[in-house]
Enzyme design. Structure first.
Site, mmCIF file in Angstrom:
data_model
loop_
_atom_site.group_PDB
_atom_site.id
_atom_site.type_symbol
_atom_site.label_atom_id
_atom_site.label_comp_id
_atom_site.label_asym_id
_atom_site.label_seq_id
_atom_site.Cartn_x
_atom_site.Cartn_y
_atom_site.Cartn_z
ATOM 1 N N TYR A 1 0.748 -1.115 -0.124
ATOM 2 C CA TYR A 1 -0.148 0.122 -0.325
ATOM 3 C C TYR A 1 0.539 1.621 -0.118
ATOM 4 O O TYR A 1 1.953 1.753 1.293
ATOM 5 C CB TYR A 1 -0.975 -0.341 1.831
ATOM 6 C CG TYR A 1 -1.849 1.398 0.902
ATOM 7 C CD1 TYR A 1 -2.178 1.357 0.441
ATOM 8 C CD2 TYR A 1 -2.873 0.978 2.663
ATOM 9 C CE1 TYR A 1 -3.619 2.860 0.816
ATOM 10 C CE2 TYR A 1 -3.934 1.496 2.393
ATOM 11 C CZ TYR A 1 -4.165 3.284 1.237
ATOM 12 O OH TYR A 1 -5.165 3.632 1.352
ATOM 13 N N CYS A 2 0.063 2.496 -0.973
ATOM 14 C CA CYS A 2 1.635 3.617 -1.157
ATOM 15 C C CYS A 2 3.481 2.845 -1.043
ATOM 16 O O CYS A 2 3.276 2.082 -1.834
ATOM 17 C CB CYS A 2 0.929 4.323 0.326
ATOM 18 S SG CYS A 2 1.645 6.193 -0.107
ATOM 19 N N ILE A 3 3.741 3.832 -0.018
ATOM 20 C CA ILE A 3 5.206 3.203 -0.527
ATOM 21 C C ILE A 3 5.194 2.274 0.246
ATOM 22 O O ILE A 3 6.723 1.989 0.481
ATOM 23 C CB ILE A 3 5.741 4.533 1.286
ATOM 24 C CG1 ILE A 3 7.384 4.622 0.886
ATOM 25 C CG2 ILE A 3 5.440 3.950 2.495
ATOM 26 C CD1 ILE A 3 7.721 5.428 1.823
#
Length: 651
Positions: free
Chosen positions: A386-388
């Site tokens: 998720y994301c980074i």
């Protein structure tokens, strides 16, 4: 985000409902009591002598005088509260380096370049000035017509979703209507003027556009007491109690921020991690300096053989995936017969300041993978980034591909980027001037970037929603922010270790090294084209952190089968959208053409959450059914109950 997260209610007086005070206006002569009628002047009085004017306060009834006294007293108390808070904050900041700089947003050079280009186009400036004058003439004409009984005209209207001007008085009251429309005309004109500049490097122009938008948002009349009808009405109806409460809220937020204003977005006292957020049952089955691995209890008698390991972003706490039972992705996955493991990242302190991106790869991705394989006894696992956390997982997949490591059977990316060439407004915070400021802040903070700084950066991307709306509610209206679990999580930011964070910003946002095939980790040049692992990529149509254009460009970098979908809403709501909520929509297209516009042209729209589509894809890669796994019965000895201790560490 702060040194401590405490409830505000205990430190502030409870707001009491009171009957509306009588209007502070003199009574009409007809209604005045006979006893208070002014006596006729004596007949013998000198013609040149006039009776002294009586104080206007004598024209007020006792209840009105009391209301006036209360208003005056509350205004004085509000002023004293604000002055005391500011003085205390100044004393707390006295021993710190000066925070004020001539150019805190590092926009001076970009602004100079844009202004120079405008000055070189005098014909365009003249047309723009004529356009502005024309808009104001239309507004003045409409205002004059309204005075003479004509119907009100909207020369300028707020954008769809703009909540600043929802109070009816912004339209019904001619004065506030003109104030509102004057502001909208001017701010729209200024933003359009900057956006239309030609011959300027795109990132330079975007920096000026962002600053201009921040400036015009800040000077909105809704942000000032005397030009906000709702705030004025609240002050009069409460005889100034709302202003006193507002200044008490202001003082409490200054104290909570250690002398820096930290605007409360929710009532922090209403939430506690492990009690009413992050409540999915499970065990911590592994930990090292950087991570705890949580294994969650099954919700079905049998589960898929291949488990799922999730890597959330280390910038936030993992429990965005488990806010409440009714919207918990973790609980929903367990109900689908998936064995769920989640990485809970440490909230680093100065001791971990020199941890590198490579350390997070080895002690995060690889250590977690090893632990889950040992716990379940399988040879391969499915993963989510998720994301980074997805950016780091992408690097791990490329590293594994180079080394012939096939332990990851599939990877799902949620709002994650690999190509940062169109990474949105966060790019504006990653030039060298900003990075030097960040490095100084991290050095002053013992080698870590405070959670408050991270929160301020993300809030600035949506200032009207995440800054000014709370400024008005908390300080001008004197109200407490309502309990909201999402905003509680949003404020629960983690610190960033210096070495890791600067590397990430420079290599990914600054150089776009991963997408270019120039990133080297563990002596391996990473090539996403060598990754043949099946990939599922989720993006969100209104994501301002990981824009869908950026996510799509990253999806096309992988060398194996890749499925791209787009969800409605933004960076959080687009991802966390339980099917039972029946909200938003999503788009699918099995093809992956060269541009996202081409993908959208061939995409099919579906109502509701994208989770069921993902579940079909995921289960097809999760093997057969086996008896459900008990987190307490695996080879790894449970260390503590979920949600674990790492997630409870406050910044």
């Amino acid at each position: 985000m702060t040194d401590t997260v405490t409830g505000k209610a205990a430190n502030r007086p409870t707001r009491k409902k009171r009957a509306p005070a009588e209007p502070l206006a003199p009574q009409s002569a007809a209604a005045a009591p006979a006893a208070e009628a002014a006596p006729a002047p004596p007949a013998a009085a000198d013609a040149k002598t006039t009776a002294p004017a009586r104080p206007s306060v004598e024209l007020l009834s006792p209840s009105q005088r009391e209301a006036l006294e209360q208003l005056s007293l509350n205004l004085a108390r509000a002023a004293m509260t604000a002055q005391g808070a500011i003085a205390e904050a100044a004393l707390r900041q006295a021993d710190r380096p000066a925070a004020l700089t001539p150019d805190p947003f590092h926009v001076a050079s970009a602004l100079s370049e844009v202004m120079a280009r405008l000055a070189a186009q005098p014909d365009r400036l003249m047309r723009a000035q004529a356009d502005l004058f024309g808009r104001y003439m239309d507004l003045w004409k409409a205002a004059a017509g309204r005075v003479h009984g004509e119907a009100a005209q909207e020369i300028a209207q707020p954008a769809k979703g703009d909540k600043r001007f929802v109070d009816p008085q912004w339209t019904e009251n001619p004065v506030f209507d003109v104030i509102k429309q004057s502001y909208l005309i001017t701010s729209d004109w200024l933003n359009e003027l900057v956006a239309g500049v030609e011959g300027v490097e795109p990132l330079t122009k975007r920096r000026v556009e962002f600053f201009t938008k921040m400036l015009t948002d800040a000077i909105s009349p809704s942000n000032f007491l005397l030009s906000n009808p709702a705030a004025l009405r609240e002050a009069m109806e409460t005889n100034g109690v709302s202003l006193l409460k507002g200044m008490e809220n202001f003082a409490a937020d200054l104290q909570r921020g250690g002398g820096q204003l930290s605007i409360s977005q929710t009532d922090f006292s209403m939430f506690k991690v492990g009690e009413n957020v992050a409540t999915a049952p499970g065990k911590v089955i592994f930990q090292n300096e950087l991570i705890q691995i949580l294994q969650f209890a099954p919700a079905t008698e049998t589960v898929c053989e291949i488990p799922l390991l999730i890597f959330p972003p280390w910038i936030n706490k993992y429990y965005i995936l488990d806010l409440r039972p009714e919207n918990s992705m973790i609980r929903w996955l367990c109900s689908q017969g998936i064995t769920v493991f989640v990485t809970s990242w440490v909230n680093p302190d100065a001791r971990l300041a020199e941890k590198t991106f490579e350390d997070y790869l080895k002690e995060g991705i690889y250590a977690a993978t090893d632990a889950v394989l040992r716990q379940t006894g399988v040879e391969r696992i499915n993963t989510v980034g998720y994301c980074i956390g997805g950016t780091l997982l992408s690097c791990a997949l490329a590293d594994m591909a180079a080394k012939g490591d096939a332990r990851i059977a599939s990877a799902t990316f949620l709002a994650a980027q690999q190509d940062f060439s169109e990474a949105g407004d966060l790019l504006l915070f990653t030039n060298e001037d900003w990075l030097k400021d960040l490095e100084q802040k991290m050095d002053a903070g013992g080698g870590v970037l405070s959670g408050q700084t991270m929160a301020d950066t993300f809030n600035a991307l949506r200032s009207n929603d995440l800054i000014w709306s709370f400024f008005v509610n908390n300080y001008l209206m004197g109200k407490e922010p309502r309990p909201f679990d999402l905003l509680f999580w949003n404020a629960d930011q983690t610190r960033m270790p210096r070495t890791l964070h600067l590397y990430y910003l420079r290599k990914f946002y600054g150089e776009n090294a991963l997408a270019k095939g120039e990133l080297v980790l563990d002596n391996v040049r990473l090539d996403l084209g060598a990754v043949k692992t099946p990939i599922y990529v989720q993006s969100s149509k209104e994501d301002h952190i990981a824009p869908y254009r950026s996510v799509y460009k990253g999806a096309r970098l992988f060398g194996g089968p890749t499925n791209f979908i787009m969800a409605g809403s933004g960076h959080i709501a687009g991802v966390i959208n339980h099917p039972d909520a029946r909200k938003y929509q999503h788009w699918t297209n099995p093809e992956l053409p060269p541009t996202v516009e081409a993908w959208m042209a061939g995409a099919a729209e579906h109502p509701g959450s994208w989770w069921p589509d993902w579940a079909v894809w995921l289960k097809a890669r999760s093997g057969g059914q086996i008896p459900a796994r008990d987190p307490a019965a695996g080879p790894l000895q449970p260390l503590e109950d979920a949600p674990g201790s790492y997630v409870k560490v406050k910044s």
